[in-house]
Scaffold this motif. Structure first.
Motif, PDB file in Angstrom:
ATOM      1  N   HIS A 104       6.713  -6.478   4.406  1.00  0.00           N
ATOM      2  CA  HIS A 104       5.984  -7.561   3.755  1.00  0.00           C
ATOM      3  C   HIS A 104       6.859  -8.232   2.715  1.00  0.00           C
ATOM      4  O   HIS A 104       7.894  -7.736   2.339  1.00  0.00           O
ATOM      5  N   LYS A 105       6.358  -9.305   2.261  1.00  0.00           N
ATOM      6  CA  LYS A 105       7.071 -10.016   1.213  1.00  0.00           C
ATOM      7  C   LYS A 105       7.072  -9.198  -0.078  1.00  0.00           C
ATOM      8  O   LYS A 105       6.228  -8.340  -0.280  1.00  0.00           O
ATOM      9  N   GLU A 106       7.950  -9.500  -0.951  1.00  0.00           N
ATOM     10  CA  GLU A 106       7.988  -8.790  -2.230  1.00  0.00           C
ATOM     11  C   GLU A 106       6.695  -8.999  -2.990  1.00  0.00           C
ATOM     12  O   GLU A 106       6.151 -10.092  -3.004  1.00  0.00           O
TER      13      GLU A 106
ATOM     14  N   SER B  61       3.798  -7.794  -2.365  1.00  0.00           N
ATOM     15  CA  SER B  61       2.546  -7.785  -1.625  1.00  0.00           C
ATOM     16  C   SER B  61       1.786  -6.513  -1.982  1.00  0.00           C
ATOM     17  O   SER B  61       2.373  -5.497  -2.327  1.00  0.00           O
ATOM     18  N   PHE B  62       0.479  -6.596  -1.918  1.00  0.00           N
ATOM     19  CA  PHE B  62      -0.344  -5.476  -2.356  1.00  0.00           C
ATOM     20  C   PHE B  62      -0.819  -4.653  -1.179  1.00  0.00           C
ATOM     21  O   PHE B  62      -1.203  -5.188  -0.153  1.00  0.00           O
ATOM     22  N   GLN B  63      -0.778  -3.380  -1.335  1.00  0.00           N
ATOM     23  CA  GLN B  63      -1.357  -2.511  -0.331  1.00  0.00           C
ATOM     24  C   GLN B  63      -2.215  -1.495  -1.041  1.00  0.00           C
ATOM     25  O   GLN B  63      -1.958  -1.131  -2.169  1.00  0.00           O
TER      26      GLN B  63
ATOM     27  N   ASP C 117      -1.696 -12.986  -1.174  1.00  0.00           N
ATOM     28  CA  ASP C 117      -1.136 -11.704  -0.751  1.00  0.00           C
ATOM     29  C   ASP C 117      -1.993 -10.513  -1.153  1.00  0.00           C
ATOM     30  O   ASP C 117      -1.774  -9.415  -0.701  1.00  0.00           O
ATOM     31  N   GLU C 118      -2.949 -10.770  -2.029  1.00  0.00           N
ATOM     32  CA  GLU C 118      -3.680  -9.650  -2.585  1.00  0.00           C
ATOM     33  C   GLU C 118      -4.788  -9.128  -1.695  1.00  0.00           C
ATOM     34  O   GLU C 118      -5.407  -8.137  -2.009  1.00  0.00           O
ATOM     35  N   ALA C 119      -5.052  -9.821  -0.593  1.00  0.00           N
ATOM     36  CA  ALA C 119      -6.126  -9.379   0.269  1.00  0.00           C
ATOM     37  C   ALA C 119      -5.915  -7.906   0.600  1.00  0.00           C
ATOM     38  O   ALA C 119      -4.846  -7.494   1.020  1.00  0.00           O
TER      39      ALA C 119
ATOM     40  N   GLN D 227      -5.701  -4.558   2.231  1.00  0.00           N
ATOM     41  CA  GLN D 227      -5.570  -4.042   3.588  1.00  0.00           C
ATOM     42  C   GLN D 227      -4.908  -2.682   3.543  1.00  0.00           C
ATOM     43  O   GLN D 227      -4.102  -2.389   2.683  1.00  0.00           O
ATOM     44  N   TYR D 228      -5.239  -1.864   4.510  1.00  0.00           N
ATOM     45  CA  TYR D 228      -4.532  -0.600   4.673  1.00  0.00           C
ATOM     46  C   TYR D 228      -3.387  -0.798   5.648  1.00  0.00           C
ATOM     47  O   TYR D 228      -3.416  -1.678   6.487  1.00  0.00           O
TER      48      TYR D 228
ATOM     49  N   ARG E  99      -4.706  -7.953   9.275  1.00  0.00           N
ATOM     50  CA  ARG E  99      -4.155  -8.528   8.066  1.00  0.00           C
ATOM     51  C   ARG E  99      -3.637  -9.931   8.302  1.00  0.00           C
ATOM     52  O   ARG E  99      -3.978 -10.856   7.576  1.00  0.00           O
TER      53      ARG E  99
END
Lengths: 358, 371
Positions: A289-291, A293-295, B261-263, B265-266, B273
């Motif tokens: 993912h892009k820098e 990005s939230f997981q 980008d904050e959506a 997701q696992y 996603r």
């Protein structure tokens, strides 16, 4: 083996080493009076040291009378035993399916998920389901519910208990149409009576309670499930020393696993220790993912991940709640839909969808 | 109970003295060490340490209650089974009687949607005498953004309960029971919270409202760990406040726009996603609650107030006792009123999303920005 590993006090250890007793072998041929003289300690104390030393020695040596190692079991015996363990149903057939029949006794299972997904609901459901009588294919046990967040709602527990009693009498009618032998005698209030509720307000209390559970379960032998909702809450507030946190959590996880194991063997009751988890957004930089990005990842970091046997993650998939088995030594990684209804956890309404195997 | 003193736990004298000599005086200190560390520090044998730990644990851990005794207590001791009715029929039914005592209830929504209106209404209801279905007690209203309006509250009261409010002196009595605090800074807020702890029980306080929590925290701290840490303390303090005094606590939360980008997701949800990201283009303004997921875990009930195609909805986004319902509502001179008591059952994460679409004719967010 070295003397340094013996569980004795520091001053005794110091005396042993300064008198030249550095290995266990050097202690093995001594009498307590010899040791007492050499170390200038009372004979009773010397006797204690020798007892500890010989006990430790014995663990290292093969014991011929009882298998090869004491306390070991063959895999075959374990398989046989595993088949005997009842499982605690989640009341959702799809979820039971991927779990191999329900939450496993003798194991620690953790459940994670975003807020409002149904972690507490599942916890209350299990506290009720563990009490389904043996005649109905349940365990007929009791539940310990450890609430760290104050999110346990007694009204909701009553709703679920009522629905469960109704379901049992339906089942009764179906199965025993002719023979009306097996009556539902259990009342919703009985179910509530068998949920032991602990409210924990700090991490010290949490550790104390886990320590104390051993004794508590000895006194209440019917307890077959321990639910902790949630393990993380107090460990995520004001903790400066992260190393201390990791160590305390590790110790707690170990104690939980021991509990699950011990009471299955000794009292022939099963405990499925089961912990509810929270999810935090974790800022993870991956190559994919892009820098920035939230997981989502489970709270408390990686070292804890090793502590639990099974891990189930609850998440939203479109409009549906799904459960995903993230980690398990015996189950396939799979997802199944479930729903939260007024009655509790149930099959998802659109259960025509087949279970996905990943 | 974490700070219980070890020398009062009935340990054998010799062991208790060793603990004292090593300056381990509280349960917290003792239990933070492992057994082997304790052996090292105290210089005693393993058996002594384990028995001491067992004793300390037993004393420190709180007593249990069965769920049944818990329920009986609530029914007996508390007015209306531990709920503050909102007088919004549909919402009260869904919540088993209203805002529950002892837990945190959160109101989230965009600016101007009616969060403060609902707070004012709840304050009014709690201050009503029990004969009129109120709680007949004091209300503490922590007003961070200086939005509290006595005039508006009395207007609501006189419209909703005309017979009572036209009795002379009644309005004064009602309004006199509502104490408004306007802390200027976070430290001031923290200080007043600590004072509250004592006065809650002494002064017959029946409701605590904080409007809004997000303004306090975001006003002084940016993102990051310092803020999380600080919030953590407040969360546990407010939760324990609610619990020990058994009063309902209502907290409002603001919204902020979400970056794409904050959506959430696992990792194992890979495909969905990408799809989700595509969907967001041309979506209406994408809002999330200002205080993050850590806070969201802590609240027991979350009510989302939002608007979609000109209609306002109040949604039960998180609640352990109710199905996910959305009720359309309106704000009139008598306060918030529901247009429909049955509600619309929503499936999926829709219940958690916050829309801001055309509730105000003047500022139409999505119309301009996203099309």
């Amino acid at each position: 083996m070295e003397v340094g590993r013996l569980p004795i006090s520091a001053s005794q250890r110091g005396k042993l080493i300064s008198a030249g007793y550095t290995t266990l072998a050097s202690l093995s041929s001594l009498s307590s009076s010899d040791l007492a003289r050499d170390l200038k300690i009372p004979e009773s104390e010397a006797f204690e040291i020798l007892k500890v030393a010989s006990h430790d020695c014995r663990l290292d040596q093969p014991d011929k009378s009882n298998g090869i190692f004491t306390g070991a079991q063959t895999a075959w015996e374990m398989l046989h035993e595993e088949q005997l363990f009842p499982r605690i149903t989640t009341s959702c057939a799809d979820l039971d399916n991927i779990l191999g029949g329900g939450i496993n006794c003798k194991e620690v299972t953790e459940i994670g998920g975003v807020p409002g997904i149904g972690k507490t609901q599942l916890g209350i459901q299990l506290a009720v389901n563990v009490q389904i009588p043996v005649d109905f294919g349940g365990l007929g046990g009791k539940a310990v519910y450890i609430d760290t967040e104050g999110s346990f709602m007694v009204e909701r527990a009553l709703q679920i208990a009522e629905a469960s009693v109704v379901d049992m009498s339906h089942y009764n009618e179906l199965l025993w149409k002719e023979l009306r032998t097996c009556q539902v005698e259990i009342q919703p209030t009985d179910i509530l009576k068998n949920i032991f509720y602990f409210r924990i307000c700090s991490y010290t209390e949490q550790i104390a309670l886990i320590n104390h559970l051993d004794k508590f379960i000895l006194e209440h032998k019917d307890v077959k499930i321990v639910i902790i909702d949630s393990v993380t809450f107090h460990f995520r507030q004001d903790f400066e020393d992260l190393a201390l946190r990791t160590r305390l959590l590790g110790g707690m996880a170990l104690k939980l696993m021991n509990l699950a194991n011990k009471y299955n063997l000794a009292v022939s009751n099963m405990i499925a220790s089961y912990s509810l988890w929270q999810v935090v957004i974790f800022n993870q930089v991956t190559t994919k993912h892009k820098e920035g990005s939230f997981q989502l990842s489970l709270a408390l970091g990686d070292s804890w991940s090793h502590c639990c046997t099974n891990r189930v993650i609850l998440y939203w998939n479109g409009d549906e709640r799904n459960a995903h088995i993230d980690k398990s030594p015996s189950l396939k990684s799979a997802s199944a839909p479930f729903s939260v209804t007024r009655k509790g956890i149930r099959n998802s309404a659109s259960n025509h969808k087949r279970i996905k195997l990943m | 109970m974490a700070n219980k003193l070890i020398n009062q736990m009935g340990l054998p004298k010799s062991i208790a003295n060793v603990f004292a000599a090593r300056n381990i005086t509280t349960a917290k200190e003792a239990l933070s060490l492992t057994e082997f560390e304790l052996m090292e520090v105290l210089d005693v044998s393993l058996a002594d340490v384990t028995s001491a730990i067992a004793r300390i644990s037993e004393i420190t851990c709180p007593p249990y209650q069965t769920a049944l005794t818990l329920m009986e207590q609530r029914v007996q001791k508390e007015h209306m089974g531990g709920h503050l009715p909102t007088r919004l029929k549909g919402l009260d039914n869904a919540l088993c009687g209203g805002i529950p005592f002892g837990v945190l209830t959160e109101l989230v929504g965009p600016a101007g949607i009616g969060k403060t209106q609902l707070c004012l209404k709840l304050a009014l209801l709690a201050s009503l005498p029990t004969a009129y279905g109120g709680l007949g007690g004091r209300v503490i209203y922590i007003d961070v953004e200086s939005k509290f309006s006595s005039k508006r509250m009395i207007e609501m009261g006189s419209k909703s309960f005309p017979d009572m409010f036209y009795t002379k002196g009644m309005a004064q009595e009602m309004a006199g029971r509502i104490l408004v605090l306007q802390p200027a800074s976070l430290s001031e807020f923290t200080e007043s919270l600590q004072q509250l702890k004592i006065s809650l029980l002494q002064n017959q306080v029946k409701l605590l409202i904080i409007d809004s929590m997000a303004a306090l925290i975001s006003g002084e701290y940016g993102q990051g760990t310092a803020r999380q840490h600080l919030l953590g303390w407040h969360i546990s303090f407010i939760k324990s406040l609610a619990e020990f005094s058994r009063i309902p606590v209502v907290v409002t939360n603001q919204v902020r726009s979400q970056t794409r980008d904050e959506a959430c997701q696992y990792s194992f949800q890979g495909q969905s996603r990408e799809k989700a990201v595509e969907d967001h283009t041309g979506y209406d303004s994408h809002l999330v609650a200002a205080l993050g997921i850590h806070w969201a875990h802590a609240v027991t009930i979350r009510l989302v107030l939002d608007s979609k195609s000109g209609k306002r909805f109040i949604k039960l986004a998180k609640s352990p006792i109710s199905p996910p319902l959305a009720f359309p509502y309106n704000i009139t001179s008598s306060g918030i009123t529901l247009l429909d008591d049955d509600g619309i059952e929503l499936t999926g994460p829709e219940i958690n999303s916050i829309h801001c679409q055309g509730h105000s004719d003047i500022i139409n967010f999505d119309g301009e920005r996203f099309q």
